[in-house]
Design a protein around this motif. Structure first.
Motif, PDB file in Angstrom:
ATOM      1  N   LEU A 164       0.779  -1.142  -0.064  1.00 58.15           N
ATOM      2  CA  LEU A 164       0.196   0.137  -0.010  1.00 58.15           C
ATOM      3  C   LEU A 164       0.946   1.108   0.027  1.00 58.15           C
ATOM      4  N   THR A 165       1.189   1.464  -0.569  1.00 59.88           N
ATOM      5  CA  THR A 165       1.698   3.315  -1.000  1.00 59.88           C
ATOM      6  C   THR A 165       1.648   4.298  -0.317  1.00 59.88           C
ATOM      7  N   ASP A 207      -0.079   7.115  -0.792  1.00 59.80           N
ATOM      8  CA  ASP A 207      -1.245   7.511  -1.831  1.00 59.80           C
ATOM      9  C   ASP A 207      -2.175   7.180  -1.994  1.00 59.80           C
ATOM     10  N   GLY A 208      -2.181   5.917  -1.287  1.00 60.26           N
ATOM     11  CA  GLY A 208      -3.346   5.036  -1.055  1.00 60.26           C
ATOM     12  C   GLY A 208      -3.609   3.626  -2.843  1.00 60.26           C
ATOM     13  N   ARG A 209      -2.671   3.208  -2.937  1.00 63.46           N
ATOM     14  CA  ARG A 209      -2.329   2.523  -4.051  1.00 63.46           C
ATOM     15  C   ARG A 209      -2.005   1.741  -3.448  1.00 63.46           C
ATOM     16  N   PHE A 210      -3.267   0.555  -3.501  1.00 62.93           N
ATOM     17  CA  PHE A 210      -3.115   0.067  -3.585  1.00 62.93           C
ATOM     18  C   PHE A 210      -2.471  -1.617  -5.201  1.00 62.93           C
ATOM     19  N   LEU A 211      -0.787  -2.205  -4.614  1.00 60.95           N
ATOM     20  CA  LEU A 211      -0.014  -2.348  -5.820  1.00 60.95           C
ATOM     21  C   LEU A 211       0.487  -4.051  -5.172  1.00 60.95           C
TER      22      LEU A 211
END
Lengths: 230, 225
Positions: B11-12, B14-18
């Protein structure tokens, strides 16, 4: 909010709550095992995982606050038990005189100075606990991380838009209440309160709920405050 | 956030799941890593349009075959049964009346049985072995008085439930659970005392599972009263 250390002491007399805690911390246990084993460990397949679960429970049973932070202590117990396991199963035995297998009662933080080797700094421990608790919260909503990774918006502006919607939901007690009770986004109410197209809401539904949960659970290491990237 | 085979889910800020490819045994949950587009994990995708076309074709064939078969069967039987219908109505009414009379007799018997059950003291001795790796949950009745069931929960524990399924008898006794390894040796054992288990009441006992355990032996001894 109850700390993990207190929770461990509180639940260990209750078998169901103990099982629940162990289940929630499976990713942490697996991570410690994988680091020692040097490979991916599969739940319910690899014997090391069973060793890790037993060791985590042993750590719960023998933990007291004098031993420091629970996660650091648990990490040590898991690692030591794995070492024992690998030694027992190793073809070339390298153990010296006596049996250096330690029982749970022998895990005294002061004697073994484990804090230097296994200690997890507070910031990292906070991330571990937040990750585990956030994951458990998502699971209660039927959302898993694999799913989130698939549907997570690639565009940062779209992510910001969805986060803005999540913040508006959290700030509106009536919408939040409906969401918590029904576990569904009240699309019509949100549409009326916030200027956003329904289709956009539907496409981002799961991600928005994940962000709402992140705000409610005070997930500290992502920026949901609306102030831009940290 | 999570480590899988060959990749992790992050989870970055800035809220990106990757999904990110990682080497095995290097990272743990809670570690911070640098995200790189080069190492983004891509799931293999099947050509959905082809699968959809084939599925549609298969469905049409199955539907046509089913409709043809039943049409043929119905036409064959329909003409033969039309003449028999008129006679069977009269017989059906008579049978219905007989059923009502039987039901009354049954009701009387049930009341008698309940009274007998309430008074009778019976000893129960039960032993059964379950291979729970082959069958993850099961339920079994014991002399119409108790029901024993087990279920694997979250791959971590085995939940054993004992329920009093009688309508009027209580149960006092002991429940012993013994787990065995694949080589037949005993792994763990636990005995639980059961006091005054009322009709409808359930007692639950979890056992912490170990990977090598394959068999559960359950022994119940006690009496109903």
């Amino acid at each position: 909010m109850q700390t993990l250390d207190n929770r461990v002491i509180e639940v260990r007399e209750d078998k169901f709550k103990t099982s629940r805690l162990i289940y929630e911390f499976r990713p942490f246990i697996a991570g410690v095992i994988q680091k020692r084993a040097g490979r991916f460990i599969e739940y319910g397949v690899d014997e090391e995982f069973s060793i890790g679960l037993s060791a985590f429970k042993e750590a719960m049973d023998s933990y007291d606050r004098e031993k420091g932070k629970f996660l650091s202590f648990a990490r040590m117990v898991i690692d030591r038990r794995l070492i024992d396991y690998y030694r027992r199963n190793s073809k070339e035995r390298t153990i010296g005189l006596g049996d250096d297998r330690l029982s749970g009662a022998d895990f005294k933080g002061n004697d073994i100075n484990y804090k230097e080797q296994y200690g997890i700094n507070e910031e990292r421990e906070g991330r571990i606990i937040e990750s585990i608790e956030y994951r458990a919260e998502l699971e209660k909503w039927g959302i898993n991380l694999e799913q989130l990774a698939e549907i997570s918006p690639r565009s940062s502006s779209l992510r910001e838009e969805y986060k803005e919607i999540a913040r508006s939901i959290v700030n509106d007690s009536s919408i939040l209440k409906t969401l918590m009770e029904t576990k569904r986004l009240p699309l019509k109410k949100i549409e009326n309160n916030i200027w956003v197209h329904r289709k956009k809401l539907e496409r981002g539904r799961i991600y928005i709920i994940a962000m709402v949960l992140a705000i409610i659970n005070n997930l500290s290491y992502i920026d949901v405050s609306g102030g831009g990237d940290k | 956030m999570e480590i899988r085979k060959g990749y992790c889910i992050i989870l970055t800020r800035d809220g990106r799941f990757l999904k990110q490819v990682i080497p095995p045994g290097v990272f743990e949950v809670g570690d911070e890593i640098t995200v790189s587009e080069e190492y983004v994990y891509k799931t293999k995708r099947i050509d959905i349009s082809r699968v959809k076309t084939l599925s549609l074709a298969a469905s049409i064939i199955i539907i046509l075959a089913t409709v043809s078969f039943f049409s043929f069967w119905y036409l064959k039987h329909y003409t033969a049964s039309r003449s028999a219908d008129a006679e069977s109505v009269g017989v059906y009414v008579a049978e219905e009346e007989a059923e009502v009379a039987d039901a009354d007799a049954d009701a009387e018997m049930i009341v008698e049985e309940k009274v007998t059950e309430a008074v009778e003291k019976r000893t129960i001795i039960f032993e059964e072995t379950y291979y729970f790796r082959e069958q993850e949950e099961a339920e079994e009745d014991i002399e119409d008085t108790l029901s024993i069931s087990y279920k694997i929960i979250d791959d971590i524990s085995l939940r054993i439930k004992l329920r009093n399924i009688s309508s009027a008898s209580k149960f006092d006794g002991t429940l012993t659970m013994v787990m065995y390894l694949s080589d037949g040796s005993e792994s763990q054992a636990e005995t639980v005392s059961i006091d005054e288990l009322e009709p409808g009441e359930v007692t639950e006992n979890p056992l912490f599972l170990k990977t090598e355990e394959v068999k559960l032996k359950v022994q119940i001894t006690g009496s109903t009263y």
